[in-house]
Design an enzyme around this catalytic site. Sequence first.
Site, PDB file in Angstrom:
ATOM      1  N   CYS A  44      47.498  36.618  40.618  1.00  0.00           N
ATOM      2  CA  CYS A  44      46.134  37.081  40.889  1.00  0.00           C
ATOM      3  C   CYS A  44      46.263  38.040  42.061  1.00  0.00           C
ATOM      4  O   CYS A  44      46.949  37.730  43.055  1.00  0.00           O
ATOM      5  CB  CYS A  44      45.251  35.896  41.254  1.00  0.00           C
ATOM      6  SG  CYS A  44      43.672  36.349  42.005  1.00  0.00           S
ATOM      7  N   GLU A  59      38.046  36.119  49.760  1.00  0.00           N
ATOM      8  CA  GLU A  59      36.786  36.883  49.839  1.00  0.00           C
ATOM      9  C   GLU A  59      36.058  36.592  51.156  1.00  0.00           C
ATOM     10  O   GLU A  59      35.286  37.403  51.637  1.00  0.00           O
ATOM     11  CB  GLU A  59      35.869  36.551  48.651  1.00  0.00           C
ATOM     12  CG  GLU A  59      36.356  37.077  47.301  1.00  0.00           C
ATOM     13  CD  GLU A  59      36.232  38.600  47.138  1.00  0.00           C
ATOM     14  OE1 GLU A  59      35.312  39.212  47.712  1.00  0.00           O
ATOM     15  OE2 GLU A  59      37.088  39.175  46.418  1.00  0.00           O
ATOM     16  N   HIS A  86      44.336  38.806  44.353  1.00  0.00           N
ATOM     17  CA  HIS A  86      43.821  38.325  45.638  1.00  0.00           C
ATOM     18  C   HIS A  86      44.910  37.622  46.451  1.00  0.00           C
ATOM     19  O   HIS A  86      44.860  37.604  47.674  1.00  0.00           O
ATOM     20  CB  HIS A  86      42.690  37.300  45.418  1.00  0.00           C
ATOM     21  CG  HIS A  86      41.343  37.897  45.168  1.00  0.00           C
ATOM     22  ND1 HIS A  86      41.011  38.540  44.004  1.00  0.00           N
ATOM     23  CD2 HIS A  86      40.223  37.936  45.949  1.00  0.00           C
ATOM     24  CE1 HIS A  86      39.755  38.942  44.068  1.00  0.00           C
ATOM     25  NE2 HIS A  86      39.251  38.582  45.235  1.00  0.00           N
ATOM     26  N   ASP A 142      38.925  45.631  40.225  1.00  0.00           N
ATOM     27  CA  ASP A 142      39.165  44.186  40.315  1.00  0.00           C
ATOM     28  C   ASP A 142      37.789  43.527  40.459  1.00  0.00           C
ATOM     29  O   ASP A 142      36.778  44.209  40.652  1.00  0.00           O
ATOM     30  CB  ASP A 142      40.038  43.879  41.547  1.00  0.00           C
ATOM     31  CG  ASP A 142      40.269  42.382  41.736  1.00  0.00           C
ATOM     32  OD1 ASP A 142      40.592  41.707  40.744  1.00  0.00           O
ATOM     33  OD2 ASP A 142      40.099  41.875  42.858  1.00  0.00           O
ATOM     34  N   SER A 143      37.772  42.208  40.408  1.00  0.00           N
ATOM     35  CA  SER A 143      36.509  41.489  40.593  1.00  0.00           C
ATOM     36  C   SER A 143      36.030  41.560  42.047  1.00  0.00           C
ATOM     37  O   SER A 143      34.861  41.312  42.317  1.00  0.00           O
ATOM     38  CB  SER A 143      36.701  40.022  40.202  1.00  0.00           C
ATOM     39  OG  SER A 143      37.719  39.458  41.009  1.00  0.00           O
ATOM     40  N   CYS A 194      43.713  43.358  38.316  1.00  0.00           N
ATOM     41  CA  CYS A 194      43.133  42.020  38.241  1.00  0.00           C
ATOM     42  C   CYS A 194      43.923  41.238  37.193  1.00  0.00           C
ATOM     43  O   CYS A 194      43.960  41.634  36.015  1.00  0.00           O
ATOM     44  CB  CYS A 194      41.665  42.128  37.833  1.00  0.00           C
ATOM     45  SG  CYS A 194      40.882  40.532  37.552  1.00  0.00           S
TER      46      CYS A 194
HETATM   47  N1  DGL Z   1      41.881  39.330  41.609  1.00  0.00           N
HETATM   48  C1  DGL Z   1      41.680  38.674  40.400  1.00  0.00           C
HETATM   49  C2  DGL Z   1      42.893  38.384  39.614  1.00  0.00           C
HETATM   50  O1  DGL Z   1      43.860  39.100  39.804  1.00  0.00           O
HETATM   51  C3  DGL Z   1      40.453  37.929  40.076  1.00  0.00           C
HETATM   52  C4  DGL Z   1      40.098  36.761  40.866  1.00  0.00           C
HETATM   53  C5  DGL Z   1      38.783  36.230  40.359  1.00  0.00           C
HETATM   54  O2  DGL Z   1      37.833  36.987  40.300  1.00  0.00           O
HETATM   55  O3  DGL Z   1      38.742  35.034  40.029  1.00  0.00           O
HETATM   56  O4  DGL Z   1      42.943  37.500  38.803  1.00  0.00           O
END
Ligand code: DGL
Length: 271
Positions: free
Chosen positions: A188, A154, A190, A10-11, A73
Site C-alpha cells: 500500500c 492520514e 501509504h 491515490d485515495s 494505489c
Molecule cells: N494508498 C492506498 C494503497 O496503496 C490506499 C489506502 C486506502 O485508501 O485504503 O492501497
Amino acid sequence: MSELAIGVFDSGVGGLTCVKELTKLMPHEDIIYLGDTARVPYGTKSVDTIAKYAREDIAFLERFNVKMILIACGTVSSVLMSRPLFEDSSVGVYSGVIYPTVTAACAATRNNRIGVIGTPATVRSGCYGKAIREIRSDIRVFSKACPMFVPLVENGYTDVDNKVARLIAEEYLEGLKREQVDTLILGCTHYPHLEGVISAVMGEGVKLISSGAEIAKYAERTLISGGMAAQRTERGKLTLYCTDSEELFSENVETFLGSRENITVSTCSVK
Ligand code: DGL
C-alpha cells in the site's frame, strides 16, 4: 507529447511516496496529483466501489491531457488487474504498482521468503502473490492486511517513536517476523510513510520494498525508453488536488514531501 504532465492518483496521501521519488528521479517533469481524501480509505471498501472511484479519478486526470497515468494505489491496482477499464481512453500509458514492485522484491530476496502487507482489499485479491508466482514459482509469499496503517498515516502518526504506531505495527507484523521473510513489500503506498516504524519492528536485515518508489522508477524507465521524458531545463511544476480539506492535506504534503516550493494545492470534485 514529452512536455505534457504525468498524472498520479491515490485515495489520499499514499501516492505522495511515488511523487517524492518521481521528483527526485525526474525533476523536470510536471506532475498532476489527485488524492481522493474525501473517500479515503479505499482498502476497506468493496471491489465495485473501488472500481467506481478509480474510474472517476482516472477521468479527472484525463481532463488534463496527461501523457501517463500512474495508479499509485495498491488497492486500485489490485482491483484493476482483473478489470478492463481503459478501452476508450486517450492516455497512452497506464501503470499500477503491482508488477514494478514484485519485480524489485523478487530481485531482492535471498531466502525466497517474501512478506506482503497491504489493505484488506489488496490482500484479499492475492494479486501480489499471483504476480510473484508468475515470475518465480519457488518463492513463498506470506501476506497480512494492515487496515489501521492508513488512518495512522492520514493523521500524521508516522514518527519512528510514535507509541501508537509502534504497538499497531508489532501486532500486525509479528506473524511475518516468525515466517522469517527477508523482503517485505509495502503493498500500500501509504505504508512507506511508516517505514521507520516498520523497519524497527521487522529488524535491519529485512529489505523493505516501497510500491510508491517502484512505480516511480518504472515511470522513469518507460518515459526514457519511449522518448517521452520532458526536455525542459527548469524544474517541473507539482499541482496537487485533494477532494476534501485543503488544510489537512497541505500539512501532510509539507510533512511528506518536505517542502511547498513549486507546489500548488487545491480542492476539487471528481464526480
Ligand atoms: N494508498 C492506498 C494503497 O496503496 C490506499 C489506502 C486506502 O485508501 O485504503 O492501497
